[in-house]
Design an enzyme around this catalytic site. Structure first.
Site, short mmCIF file in Angstrom:
data_model
loop_
_atom_site.label_atom_id
_atom_site.label_comp_id
_atom_site.label_asym_id
_atom_site.label_seq_id
_atom_site.Cartn_x
_atom_site.Cartn_y
_atom_site.Cartn_z
N SER A 64 0.84 -1.20 0.00
CA SER A 64 0.00 0.00 0.00
C SER A 64 0.87 1.25 0.00
O SER A 64 1.98 1.24 0.57
CB SER A 64 -0.86 -0.03 1.27
OG SER A 64 -1.45 1.22 1.49
N TYR A 93 -1.51 -0.11 10.42
CA TYR A 93 -1.82 -0.75 9.13
C TYR A 93 -0.63 -0.65 8.18
O TYR A 93 -0.16 -1.65 7.63
CB TYR A 93 -3.08 -0.11 8.50
CG TYR A 93 -3.31 -0.55 7.07
CD1 TYR A 93 -3.74 -1.83 6.78
CD2 TYR A 93 -3.06 0.32 6.01
CE1 TYR A 93 -3.93 -2.24 5.46
CE2 TYR A 93 -3.25 -0.07 4.69
CZ TYR A 93 -3.68 -1.36 4.42
OH TYR A 93 -3.85 -1.76 3.12
N LYS A 147 2.20 -3.54 6.60
CA LYS A 147 2.51 -3.73 5.17
C LYS A 147 4.02 -3.63 4.95
O LYS A 147 4.61 -4.42 4.21
CB LYS A 147 1.78 -2.67 4.33
CG LYS A 147 0.28 -2.86 4.27
CD LYS A 147 -0.10 -4.09 3.47
CE LYS A 147 -1.58 -4.34 3.42
NZ LYS A 147 -1.95 -5.62 2.82
N ASN A 176 -14.08 4.97 2.92
CA ASN A 176 -13.40 5.57 1.77
C ASN A 176 -14.35 6.45 0.96
O ASN A 176 -15.56 6.29 1.01
CB ASN A 176 -12.79 4.48 0.88
CG ASN A 176 -11.66 3.76 1.59
OD1 ASN A 176 -11.76 2.57 1.85
ND2 ASN A 176 -10.60 4.46 1.93
P1 NAD Z 1 -11.12 -6.74 0.94
O1 NAD Z 1 -11.40 -6.66 2.39
O2 NAD Z 1 -12.26 -6.58 -0.01
O3 NAD Z 1 -10.37 -8.11 0.58
C1 NAD Z 1 -9.57 -8.80 1.51
C2 NAD Z 1 -10.02 -10.25 1.51
O4 NAD Z 1 -9.21 -10.97 2.43
C3 NAD Z 1 -11.48 -10.43 1.95
O5 NAD Z 1 -12.15 -11.24 1.03
C4 NAD Z 1 -11.37 -11.08 3.33
O6 NAD Z 1 -12.45 -11.94 3.60
C5 NAD Z 1 -10.05 -11.80 3.20
N1 NAD Z 1 -9.39 -12.01 4.51
C6 NAD Z 1 -9.22 -11.11 5.49
N2 NAD Z 1 -8.56 -11.69 6.52
C7 NAD Z 1 -8.31 -12.97 6.16
C8 NAD Z 1 -7.68 -14.06 6.79
N3 NAD Z 1 -7.16 -13.94 8.02
N4 NAD Z 1 -7.61 -15.24 6.14
C9 NAD Z 1 -8.14 -15.37 4.89
N5 NAD Z 1 -8.76 -14.38 4.25
C10 NAD Z 1 -8.84 -13.18 4.88
O7 NAD Z 1 -9.99 -5.66 0.64
P2 NAD Z 1 -9.38 -5.17 -0.76
O8 NAD Z 1 -9.71 -3.72 -0.88
O9 NAD Z 1 -9.70 -6.10 -1.83
O10 NAD Z 1 -7.84 -5.25 -0.38
C11 NAD Z 1 -7.06 -6.39 -0.71
C12 NAD Z 1 -5.66 -6.18 -0.21
O11 NAD Z 1 -5.13 -4.98 -0.78
C13 NAD Z 1 -5.54 -6.01 1.30
O12 NAD Z 1 -4.36 -6.69 1.72
C14 NAD Z 1 -5.40 -4.52 1.49
O13 NAD Z 1 -4.65 -4.21 2.64
C15 NAD Z 1 -4.63 -4.13 0.24
N6 NAD Z 1 -4.85 -2.74 -0.15
C16 NAD Z 1 -6.13 -2.28 -0.32
C17 NAD Z 1 -6.32 -0.94 -0.66
C18 NAD Z 1 -7.72 -0.38 -0.79
O14 NAD Z 1 -7.90 0.83 -0.64
N7 NAD Z 1 -8.74 -1.18 -1.09
C19 NAD Z 1 -5.23 -0.10 -0.86
C20 NAD Z 1 -3.93 -0.62 -0.70
C21 NAD Z 1 -3.77 -1.95 -0.34
C1 WQD Z 2 -9.64 10.04 -0.02
C2 WQD Z 2 -9.86 11.54 0.08
C3 WQD Z 2 -10.31 12.28 2.32
C4 WQD Z 2 -14.14 10.20 2.76
C5 WQD Z 2 -7.11 5.16 2.49
C6 WQD Z 2 -6.06 4.44 3.27
C7 WQD Z 2 -5.03 3.87 2.34
C8 WQD Z 2 -5.63 3.02 1.24
C9 WQD Z 2 -6.75 3.73 0.57
C10 WQD Z 2 -5.47 0.72 2.01
C11 WQD Z 2 -9.18 12.17 1.29
C12 WQD Z 2 -11.51 12.52 1.44
C13 WQD Z 2 -12.94 10.69 2.27
C14 WQD Z 2 -15.21 11.11 2.99
C15 WQD Z 2 -13.82 12.92 2.22
N1 WQD Z 2 -6.16 1.79 1.74
N2 WQD Z 2 -12.79 12.03 2.00
N3 WQD Z 2 -14.99 12.44 2.71
O1 WQD Z 2 -7.43 8.18 3.19
O2 WQD Z 2 -6.48 8.55 0.86
O3 WQD Z 2 -6.53 6.27 1.82
O4 WQD Z 2 -7.68 4.25 1.53
O5 WQD Z 2 -4.29 0.48 1.83
O6 WQD Z 2 -4.21 3.10 3.14
O7 WQD Z 2 -5.47 5.37 4.15
O8 WQD Z 2 -8.65 7.31 1.11
O9 WQD Z 2 -10.95 7.29 0.30
O10 WQD Z 2 -10.55 7.58 2.78
O11 WQD Z 2 -9.98 9.44 1.22
O12 WQD Z 2 -13.68 14.13 1.98
O13 WQD Z 2 -16.29 10.73 3.45
O14 WQD Z 2 -11.27 11.78 0.27
O15 WQD Z 2 -10.14 13.33 3.23
O16 WQD Z 2 -8.76 13.46 0.90
P1 WQD Z 2 -7.23 7.69 1.82
P2 WQD Z 2 -10.11 7.84 1.39
#
Ligand code: NAD
Ligand code: WQD
Length: 338
Positions: free
Chosen positions: A125, A149, A153, A199
């Site tokens: 991430s 978090y 990572k 988000n």
């Molecule tokens: P998500 O929650 O939709 O998917 C994660 C999946 O992992 C889910 O299906 C959940 O059931 C499964 N899971 C959780 N804990 C588990 C465990 N202990 N054993 C087996 N399965 C488990 O999230 P996503 O948005 O698809 O994210 C996927 C990956 O990408 C995550 O590792 C997340 O940290 C990373 N990531 C997500 C974002 C984002 O904003 N969505 C950004 C950067 C990184």
């Molecule tokens: C985006 C922008 C908020 C909600 C997070 C995690 C990051 C990654 C992605 C996992 C910002 C603004 C948001 C709302 C708003 N996930 N906002 N009103 O914070 O950039 O990133 O998600 O790895 O680790 O930190 O994403 O979608 O929460 O916010 O104004 O109700 O939208 O302030 O500027 P963020 P976000």
């Protein structure tokens, strides 16, 4: 063709990646405990690709279950999504995040190693960078995650880098996603958050669908072009394509490789909102609220290294992301059938 273990494959990014892998000919075995995923997503994967992923419901920390998967199926490489992703929850309960995100990854690598499977693509991430002074952010920027978090990572990345350094045979690509957005263009798969979305995009679609009153825009006094926070949003299908490209990259490139996945083009909150208004065809109510704790003004990716290494670029723009997210929301107002 190779068979890929996709941990967390029933989740948002994982399900889109399963579809991409199956569509490009790979076999897919999903391991997911359904903590935040949904088996219906895998049925939609099958509907889109006409190929069925194998599904094993298990926890990634359960080494016996992992061992059974590696015995039963001939796995060539792993894409590791399984984990927890709420920044706020990680601050409230860091031990849980270290246990699932770091403990789960260590368990997975141990079992992979014992079966001689040493190719992995890991969901990292942009939070590993924390408050970076670089804009755009290159992979070599300083890493200062601001919450547990992001720390978990970065710790997994360190573990993988050590494995690749110590033990010839391990190859890892860590994909540092910026802000995933959008849904499958078919409207069959998308983000299905439980409870109040944290988000921006799922919150906007729920306001547009009438489930919530208005969007709270967290701060309009940042040093950005319209005062609201700016982020590098990337379409989930572009992310999925990036994973398939990373699997191919592992075939030819040994060792450890961290790569940013973003578009390199930041959008403000108000610009994202405007794109959703175009997609929905209506104004979406919002109100300016105070800044959210821990937010920073702007961050976006330097994508040069990923583009060169993977032969990949993000194809979809913000209007595509908004259009596809709204298509998913309007076809599936309650998310996946449960
Ligand atoms: P998500 O929650 O939709 O998917 C994660 C999946 O992992 C889910 O299906 C959940 O059931 C499964 N899971 C959780 N804990 C588990 C465990 N202990 N054993 C087996 N399965 C488990 O999230 P996503 O948005 O698809 O994210 C996927 C990956 O990408 C995550 O590792 C997340 O940290 C990373 N990531 C997500 C974002 C984002 O904003 N969505 C950004 C950067 C990184
Ligand atoms: C985006 C922008 C908020 C909600 C997070 C995690 C990051 C990654 C992605 C996992 C910002 C603004 C948001 C709302 C708003 N996930 N906002 N009103 O914070 O950039 O990133 O998600 O790895 O680790 O930190 O994403 O979608 O929460 O916010 O104004 O109700 O939208 O302030 O500027 P963020 P976000």
């Amino acid at each position: 063709m190779k068979t890929i273990l996709v941990t967390g494959g029933a989740g948002y990014i994982g399900s889109h990646t399963c579809a991409e892998l199956l569509a490009t000919g790979y076999g897919v075995v999903v391991l997911d405990n359904l903590d935040n995923g949904c088996e219906a997503a895998l049925r939609r994967v099958e509907q889109i690709t006409h190929r069925k992923p194998v599904f094993v419901q298990a926890d990634v920390r359960d080494k016996d279950a992992l061992d059974r998967v590696f015995r039963e199926f001939s796995i060539d490489a792993t894409v590791h999504f399984a984990g927890l992703k709420s920044v706020a929850e990680s601050v409230a309960n860091p031990a849980l995040y270290y246990d699932v995100n770091l403990g789960g990854s260590v368990a997975l690598c141990d079992v992979m190693d014992s079966h001689g499977v040493r190719d992995i693509v890991f969901s990292s991430s942009a939070t590993v960078y924390g408050v970076s002074s670089d804009d755009p952010i290159p992979e070599h920027a300083e890493k200062q995650p601001a919450q547990p978090y992001g720390e978990t990572k970065l710790a997994v990345e360190h573990h993988l880098e050590e494995l690749c350094g110590e033990n010839a045979g391990w190859n890892a690509v860590c994909l540092r996603y910026f802000n995933p957005l959008g849904a499958h263009p078919s409207g069959l798969m998308g983000e299905d958050p439980r409870g109040i979305p944290n988000n921006l995009a799922p919150y906007i679609t729920q306001v547009a669908a009438g489930f919530r009153d208005r969007l709270m825009v967290f701060g309009n006094d940042y040093p950005t072009r319209d005062g609201t926070g700016m982020r590098d949003y990337i379409h989930v299908v572009d992310l999925a394509r990036g994973h398939a490209a990373a699997i191919r990259f592992l075939d030819e490139n040994p060792g450890f490789m961290p790569l940013n996945l973003g578009t390199g083009r930041p959008y403000s909150v108000l610009e994202v909102l405007a794109a959703f208004e175009r997609a929905v065809g209506e104004e979406i109510p919002y109100e300016i609220a105070p800044r959210r704790d821990g937010d920073i003004a702007i961050y976006f990716a330097d994508t040069t290294k990923a583009e060169k290494a993977l032969g990949w670029t993000a194809d979809f723009d913000m209007d595509d992301m908004a259009h596809h997210a709204w298509h998913w929301q309007s076809k599936n107002p309650e998310g996946y059938p449960r």
